[in-house]
Motif scaffolding. Structure first.
Motif, PDB file in Angstrom:
ATOM      1  N   LEU B 556      36.319  51.789  51.040  1.00  0.00           N
ATOM      2  CA  LEU B 556      35.050  51.220  51.488  1.00  0.00           C
ATOM      3  C   LEU B 556      34.338  50.522  50.329  1.00  0.00           C
ATOM      4  O   LEU B 556      33.810  49.424  50.491  1.00  0.00           O
ATOM      5  CB  LEU B 556      34.156  52.327  52.064  1.00  0.00           C
ATOM      6  N   ALA B 557      34.353  51.175  49.176  1.00  0.00           N
ATOM      7  CA  ALA B 557      33.665  50.588  48.030  1.00  0.00           C
ATOM      8  C   ALA B 557      34.320  49.266  47.629  1.00  0.00           C
ATOM      9  O   ALA B 557      33.640  48.283  47.326  1.00  0.00           O
ATOM     10  CB  ALA B 557      33.692  51.567  46.857  1.00  0.00           C
ATOM     11  N   PHE B 558      35.648  49.245  47.684  1.00  0.00           N
ATOM     12  CA  PHE B 558      36.386  48.035  47.328  1.00  0.00           C
ATOM     13  C   PHE B 558      36.052  46.906  48.305  1.00  0.00           C
ATOM     14  O   PHE B 558      35.743  45.778  47.903  1.00  0.00           O
ATOM     15  CB  PHE B 558      37.882  48.350  47.362  1.00  0.00           C
ATOM     16  N   ALA B 559      36.077  47.252  49.607  1.00  0.00           N
ATOM     17  CA  ALA B 559      35.768  46.250  50.622  1.00  0.00           C
ATOM     18  C   ALA B 559      34.350  45.738  50.444  1.00  0.00           C
ATOM     19  O   ALA B 559      34.077  44.536  50.541  1.00  0.00           O
ATOM     20  CB  ALA B 559      35.944  46.852  52.009  1.00  0.00           C
ATOM     21  N   LEU B 560      33.457  46.657  50.142  1.00  0.00           N
ATOM     22  CA  LEU B 560      32.053  46.286  49.980  1.00  0.00           C
ATOM     23  C   LEU B 560      31.893  45.338  48.794  1.00  0.00           C
ATOM     24  O   LEU B 560      31.132  44.383  48.850  1.00  0.00           O
ATOM     25  CB  LEU B 560      31.233  47.553  49.765  1.00  0.00           C
ATOM     26  N   ILE B 562      34.080  43.239  47.547  1.00  0.00           N
ATOM     27  CA  ILE B 562      34.559  41.903  47.894  1.00  0.00           C
ATOM     28  C   ILE B 562      33.548  41.204  48.791  1.00  0.00           C
ATOM     29  O   ILE B 562      33.170  40.046  48.567  1.00  0.00           O
ATOM     30  CB  ILE B 562      35.922  41.998  48.606  1.00  0.00           C
ATOM     31  N   THR B 563      33.073  41.925  49.799  1.00  0.00           N
ATOM     32  CA  THR B 563      32.117  41.330  50.727  1.00  0.00           C
ATOM     33  C   THR B 563      30.865  40.889  49.983  1.00  0.00           C
ATOM     34  O   THR B 563      30.381  39.778  50.161  1.00  0.00           O
ATOM     35  CB  THR B 563      31.747  42.351  51.810  1.00  0.00           C
ATOM     36  N   ARG B 564      30.374  41.786  49.121  1.00  0.00           N
ATOM     37  CA  ARG B 564      29.145  41.466  48.394  1.00  0.00           C
ATOM     38  C   ARG B 564      29.339  40.280  47.459  1.00  0.00           C
ATOM     39  O   ARG B 564      28.403  39.564  47.152  1.00  0.00           O
ATOM     40  CB  ARG B 564      28.681  42.683  47.606  1.00  0.00           C
ATOM     41  N   GLY B 565      30.569  40.103  46.996  1.00  0.00           N
ATOM     42  CA  GLY B 565      30.841  38.978  46.111  1.00  0.00           C
ATOM     43  C   GLY B 565      30.536  37.657  46.793  1.00  0.00           C
ATOM     44  O   GLY B 565      30.047  36.727  46.174  1.00  0.00           O
ATOM     45  N   PHE B 566      30.809  37.581  48.091  1.00  0.00           N
ATOM     46  CA  PHE B 566      30.563  36.338  48.816  1.00  0.00           C
ATOM     47  C   PHE B 566      29.220  36.363  49.535  1.00  0.00           C
ATOM     48  O   PHE B 566      28.500  35.388  49.567  1.00  0.00           O
ATOM     49  CB  PHE B 566      31.668  36.111  49.848  1.00  0.00           C
ATOM     50  N   ASP B 567      28.937  37.514  50.115  1.00  0.00           N
ATOM     51  CA  ASP B 567      27.788  37.591  50.999  1.00  0.00           C
ATOM     52  C   ASP B 567      26.677  38.339  50.294  1.00  0.00           C
ATOM     53  O   ASP B 567      26.739  39.542  50.095  1.00  0.00           O
ATOM     54  CB  ASP B 567      28.213  38.331  52.284  1.00  0.00           C
TER      55      ASP B 567
END
Lengths: 144, 946
Positions: B556-560, B562-567
């Motif tokens: 979850l932290a990894f996905a977050l 990546i997501t936060r990197g763009f969004d």
């Protein structure tokens, strides 16, 4: 003529994109509406420009405009309306829930300053004391 | 048609209908949903009954319908011995659980919800075991994961229930994904997704280079579902479910789904060293860990959970041996485990229900209070321990025999009988603990309730199951033998090997192992307190759940990240990414083309009128941007743009578009005006120069791109596909207006999709505005109050006069639409404008009184008519939405064309009217709602009137 139409599409696209990137919901809706216009006209011109030759079958007609893009664009116009309506209501909903009309739900973004009130035009008009809505009450009350 | 042609899908799908019915029945009365569920289960059994004799005759019943043949998906069901055995387990034990649960659930629990979930789960399980098509099997497999999630989290207020459910879903869902992958590869190399073909292609599959990936993927599905090591940890957490759910999920169904799949694929995948090591290894480890851990659980259900894991390991190990005899033993143990484990779970539920506790440190001496239950528990637990004369003994003997047999296969395999005996010792010990701690050992202390026997019908299901345990254990040949034989035949897809079900096989090694396990098991039980201390020191902290949470949190932290990197949580930001990316993509497109940018097609000359109009449009566009902070002004300029575009359509031979654009423009502006009233009147001034500059650059690049693209296209010749439509419009569609004929006839299904979108937009707007209140300003931006005259008399009078005229125009436009510019869309918009004008000028109350039609119905009818015309043409044997037409001669009017497409166009008309009026009126209503608290204008006016 083609150049002119291409320019029109370009100007509408520019304006549409610029407004779409704004921070407040109303300009965004305006921008998307403009983009929809641009896209519709663009799609329409894909059938090339023809003047005075509607696609209505007639023995006397010299030729016909391309009916297919027209049919596509006709529905696209109506769908664009549906989308605009949905968007603007979404904007209202966001306003209701968040209390502001910023697309990110901010009251005042760091790069904004409050709008300056324009000068009041005619103080005399302040005499009216009641408020109304555009279409709320039935007309019975207005009858003398 | 014979019932045997279609009864299997009914068996599998009936419970799904039953779920809805049970949920609905709970409205009548709590118990009604239990009866509904029971009735549906019996009905499913009744539908299964006529085909039950077929497997006994050695036949496999397959019922198949094409579904999506292109991807190999058939709607196909199959009944052989294995499927029959599982279907019977699912239905019969399901029925007993349904009866039991009716008494178990308290008044606070929603019966309807429970039985609805239960039925959904039952249907999904039946779907798995009865599927012939593998993809369909995976679909039902996923459905069991979903419905078990609902069942485990039935007590939604409890955190452990929600967590347990989520864990079960995550693990079994991930396994399901792996299974899908495995099945897809399998079907691909076999060339068919039907089990009949797959099972017959065993040799080919085992020899294929992709055998190992297939095996691993399918086993991932199996192990996650059947709680095999290292995925076993979700099962104890699923114990947060109500006990009837545990009894069902962990005895006969959910966890047995994985085992079922092992049995199902046994002929296709087994018999290789990989199979033996993977399946056998996981089974052995699970068997031992489960047996060991079960002894140390103080919670009754915790003990049963680990014992379930252990027994599943035993069955898996048997399949892992890979011999036919081992498979028979596995099937036998599946039946036995289902019976004794279901009864033990129900006993645990009874104890919990009647004493208020499941903690074995608190419970004791219940023999005195509930002797009947105690006897049931003792028989079932003895069966679990493998005591002679009970069913568990027989299958355990067969298991030992297989272990001894396997011991001779290689140098290290002699360990196998030793290890399984150790596990068996522990299973005797925990079975003894279940009985001795609970029913003996002096008076119970501080129990929340005074224990007593449960209601009669809570015991009857257990009674029945315990009788089965005894009957199978004492006279196996007369009870279980026939069904075991067909199940074995179905599993092996052939004649099962010779095996003996008799109780006495002579004094041999397996019997010695059994006796050893029983004696040492009692011994281990009596030194349990010492073992508890050692266990607490060594293993207490060893928990696979910790690993699971670590993996989950890290993912979850990894996905977050990546997501936060763009969004960055900003729509503006996301919009820049999207538009910027498309600008770059467009630029790459231009760059990579070696052709010259513009073609050589001759351009049309520019005439002054068009030039003026185009320049006006461009100025209006620029002004819209410049004035966008002054919202009302920018709306006016927007209106100008729309109108000029409509004129453009007139100029360039598109009268239909011009009419549409014109009417849409009116509606859009009215809508935006209405909405504008509720948005802040002021747009804050932007001072971020960087953002403005960046946006301007992106916008300019987009505009340049659009211009170049348009020019590139318009300066080239092309071969349109429209010739077909122009030629066939009159002979094929019966109308001279080609655009309209395309809409309602040639491309009718597109139009149907579009009116559905419009209908959804209208309904969505209605739903969003429902009950919403917004602050409405009482002054404009310059501080002036609004005009008091809501509905000017001149406007009222005029619009009322106009209404019939406008409707007449709408009808005219509609009728001529097929042959001349017009049609349903345009007529609908005109009629909508006519109605909206009434609302605007006369108010919602006045108009609402006179126009009582609910626009929801109008939309609904429109869609119904649109779809209906399509279905009618299907019913008379043509493709969906085929139109037909004829000419009739009316008096006075003359020759007139009637096409079925006209009916479709009526549907379009109704949806457009309905959706448009619904949105706008709902928006208008909002202003009423928002003004309700302070209507100071009304008293003022009333005074005036006096």
């Amino acid at each position: 003529m083609e150049l002119l139409i291409a320019l029109v599409i370009g100007v509408m696209t520019t304006a549409g994109v610029y407004l779409t990137l704004r921070a407040r919901t109303f300009p965004v809706v305006l921008g998307l509406t403009l983009l929809a216009y641009a896209v519709n006209v663009f799609l329409f011109t894909m059938g090339r420009l023809t003047i005075g030759q509607p696609a209505v079958i007639d023995a006397a007609a010299a030729g016909y405009g391309d009916p297919l893009p027209q049919a596509l664009v006709l529905t696209a116009i109506v769908i664009a309306f549906g989308m605009t309506a949905f968007l603007i209501v979404l904007a209202l909903k966001a306003r209701g829930e968040l209390g502001n009309d910023h697309v990110d739900g901010l009251h005042l973004a760091p790069d904004e300053v409050p709008y300056e009130k324009p000068e009041q035009i005619k103080p005399s008009q302040q005499t009216q004391v009641t408020e109304t809505t555009m279409n709320s009450q039935s007309n019975q009350e207005v009858k003398p | 048609m014979s019932l045997l042609a279609f009864n299997l899908p009914i068996v599998a799908l009936l419970p799904f209908a039953g779920a809805a019915l049970a949920a609905w029945a709970s409205k009548i009365n709590r118990v009604a949903s239990a009866w509904t569920a029971a009735a549906i289960t019996i009905l499913a059994l009744a539908f299964l009954a006529p085909s039950m004799h077929l497997p006994f005759q050695g036949e496999t019943l397959v019922q198949s319908w094409a579904w999506m043949p292109a991807i190999g998906l058939d709607f196909a069901f199959r009944l052989d011995g294995l499927a029959l055995l599982f279907a019977l387990l699912i239905l019969v034990i399901g029925l007993l659980i349904i009866i039991y649960a009716r008494y178990y659930l308290s008044n606070k629990d929603s019966m309807g919800r429970f039985y609805a979930y239960m039925m959904m789960f039952m249907g999904s399980m039946l779907g798995i075991v009865l599927s012939e098509n593998l993809i369909q099997l995976v679909v039902f497999w996923e459905l069991t994961s979903l419905s078990s999630f609902l069942l485990i989290s039935y007590w939604q207020h409890r955190k452990d229930a929600r967590h347990g459910a989520r864990m079960a879903l995550a693990i079994t869902g991930a396994g399901g994904l792996a299974l899908l992958g495995g099945v897809l590869i399998l079907g691909n190399i076999v060339g068919s997704y039907n089990l009949t073909d797959v099972l017959a292609a065993g040799d080919m599959i085992r020899a294929h280079e992709l055998y190992v990936p297939i095996l691993v993927l399918i086993l991932l599905g199996v192990f996650t579902k059947s709680a095999q090591f290292p995925f076993h940890f979700w099962l104890p957490h699923a114990m947060a479910a109500p006990t009837p759910v545990s009894a069902y999920l962990h005895s006969a169904t959910m966890v047995k789904a994985g085992i079922f799949l092992l049995a199902r694929f046994f002929p296709a995948l087994s018999g290789t060293p990989e199979w033996m090591w993977l399946v056998g290894g996981a089974g052995l480890i699970t068997f031992m860990i489960g047996a060991y851990t079960a002894l140390f659980k103080h919670d009754l259900k915790g003990l049963l959970a680990y014992s379930t894991i252990s027994h599943l390991g035993l069955i898996t190990l048997l399949f892992g041996f890979g011999t036919q005899l081992a498979a028979v033993a596995a099937l036998f143990h599946i039946i036995n485990h289902a019976t004794f484990k279901a009864s033990l779970f129900m006993v645990a539920g009874i104890i919990d229900h009647e004493t208020g506790s499941r903690d074995m440190r608190k419970l004791s001496g219940l023999m005195k209070y509930m002797p009947h239950t105690a006897i049931l528990a003792m028989v079932a637990a003895a069966a679990m321990a493998g005591v002679p004369l009970l069913n568990g003994f027989l299958s355990k003997e067969m298991f030992f025999e297989q272990a001894v047999f396997a011991a001779e296969t290689n140098a290290w395999a002699w360990l196998l009988p030793v290890l399984v005996t150790i596990a068996a010792i522990f299973s005797v010990a925990y079975s003894l603990r279940f009985i001795h701690d609970v029913f003996f050992g002096g008076e119970p202390k501080d129990l929340p309730k005074t224990p007593h026997e449960p209601p009669r019908f809570m015991k009857i299901p257990v009674d029945l199951l315990v009788v089965i345990c005894l009957a199978v254990g004492i006279i196996p040949m007369f009870t279980v033998a026939p069904i075991l034989a067909v199940a074995a035949a179905g599993t092996l897809q052939g004649v099962p090997p010779e095996y003996s079900l008799s109780i006495w096989h002579g004094f041999n090694l397996p019997l010695m192992m059994s006796i050893l396990a029983l004696i040492l098991g009692v011994g281990v039980y009596f030194i349990r307190h010492k073992l508890f201390a050692i266990h607490a020191k060594l293993f207490e902290r060893l928990d696979a759940r910790v690993v699971y949470h670590a993996i989950l949190n890290n993912t979850l932290a990894f996905a977050l990240k990546i997501t936060r990197g763009f969004d960055k949580g900003s729509l503006q930001n996301a919009a820049v990414w999207i538009i910027g990316a498309s600008v770059i993509a467009g630029a790459i497109g231009f760059m990579s083309s070696s052709a010259s940018l513009f073609g050589s097609r001759e351009m049309l000359p520019v005439d002054p009128v068009t030039l003026v109009a185009a320049v006006a449009l461009m100025i209006a566009t620029v002004m819209t941007v410049v004035w966008h902070a002054q919202r009302l002004v920018s709306l006016i300029t927007l209106g100008v743009i729309g109108l000029v575009i409509a004129l453009g359509f007139v100029k360039f031979s598109a009268p239909d578009l011009a009419l549409t654009q014109l009417s849409v423009e009116i509606v859009t502006i009215v809508l935006l005006l209405l909405a504008l009233y509720f948005l802040p009147q002021k747009t804050p001034k932007e001072i971020g120069r960087f953002r403005i500059g960046r946006d301007a650059v992106i916008a300019l690049l987009s505009g340049i791109g659009a211009t170049l693209l348009t020019l590139a296209v318009l300066t080239r010749d092309f071969a349109p596909i429209s010739e077909y439509f122009l030629e066939n419009s009159v002979p094929g569609g019966g109308g001279t207006n080609v655009v309209n004929v395309i809409l309602v006839d040639f491309r009718g299904i597109d139009t149907l999709g579009e009116i559905v979108v419009l209908a959804l937009a209208g309904l969505g707007i209605y739903a969003m505005l429902q009950g919403m209140k917004l602050p409405a300003p009482n002054k404009d931006i310059y501080g002036r109050f609004w005009d008091t005259d809501n509905h000017p008399v001149i406007m009222q009078t005029l619009t009322r006069l106009l209404l019939p005229l406008m409707l007449l125009v709408a009808v005219f436009i509609f009728l001529r639409g097929h042959n001349l510019p017009g049609g349903g869309f345009i007529a609908g918009l005109i009629a909508a404008v006519a109605i909206i004008v009434q609302y605007l000028s006369n108010g919602i109350a006045w108009t609402g009184e006179r126009l009582k039609t609910d626009m929801h119905w109008v939309i609904g009818f429109g869609l119904l008519i649109g779809t209906g015309t399509g279905i009618v043409s299907m019913m008379i044997g043509f493709p969906f939405l085929t139109s037909s037409f004829t000419y009739i001669t009316w008096p006075v009017v003359g020759k007139f064309e009637v096409a079925s497409a006209i009916a479709f166009d009526i549907g379009v008309f109704l949806v457009v009217v309905g959706a448009t009026v619904l949105s706008l009126v709902q928006l208008g209503r909002l202003s009423n709602a928002s003004h309700a608290p302070h209507q100071n204008s009304i008293p003022a006016k009333k005074q005036e009137a006096k």
